[in-house]
Design an enzyme around this catalytic site. Structure first.
Site, PDB file in Angstrom:
ATOM      1  N   ARG A  19     -48.789  24.855  60.476  1.00  0.00           N
ATOM      2  CA  ARG A  19     -49.913  24.839  59.745  1.00  0.00           C
ATOM      3  C   ARG A  19     -51.079  25.653  60.116  1.00  0.00           C
ATOM      4  NH1 ARG A  19     -51.607  18.700  60.188  1.00  0.00           N
ATOM      5  NH2 ARG A  19     -50.719  19.086  62.123  1.00  0.00           N
ATOM      6  N   ASN A  37     -48.504  18.642  56.356  1.00  0.00           N
ATOM      7  CA  ASN A  37     -47.122  18.117  56.520  1.00  0.00           C
ATOM      8  C   ASN A  37     -47.032  17.184  55.517  1.00  0.00           C
ATOM      9  OD1 ASN A  37     -46.847  19.810  58.978  1.00  0.00           O
ATOM     10  ND2 ASN A  37     -47.628  18.080  60.256  1.00  0.00           N
TER      11      ASN A  37
END
Length: 94
Positions: A19, A37
């Protein structure tokens, strides 16, 4: 012309900085969107910006921006543009 897409990324993409590196890439390319996520081990991305730049971003995601991770598959679907979205953010909880 601006484009927007949602991406579902499969593979070893959680717990490897995916990320953060996705956000760095989006910031470098001056794209807006978000990354988070998902509970099933996938990563969800929304990205928008100039068509060519978004294509570069998607290619980089498919190539895996995280050296500790592994991208097995990326599902891509068109998304409506969000004119209010100005930056790229990381969501820490799904």
């Amino acid at each position: 012309m601006e484009k927007a897409y949602q991406l579902y990324v499969y593979g070893h993409v959680q717990g490897v900085g995916f990320r953060y590196l996705t956000k760095m890439l989006a910031d470098q390319l001056k794209l807006s969107g978000m990354v988070k996520n998902l509970p099933d081990s996938r990563v969800y991305i929304e990205v928008q910006g100039p068509s060519l730049t978004v294509s570069q971003f998607i290619s980089a995601i498919k190539s895996n921006p995280s050296p500790a991770g592994r991208v097995d598959q990326v599902d891509i679907k068109p998304l409506a543009l969000d004119k209010k979205r100005q930056d790229f953010v990381i969501y820490y909880y799904s």
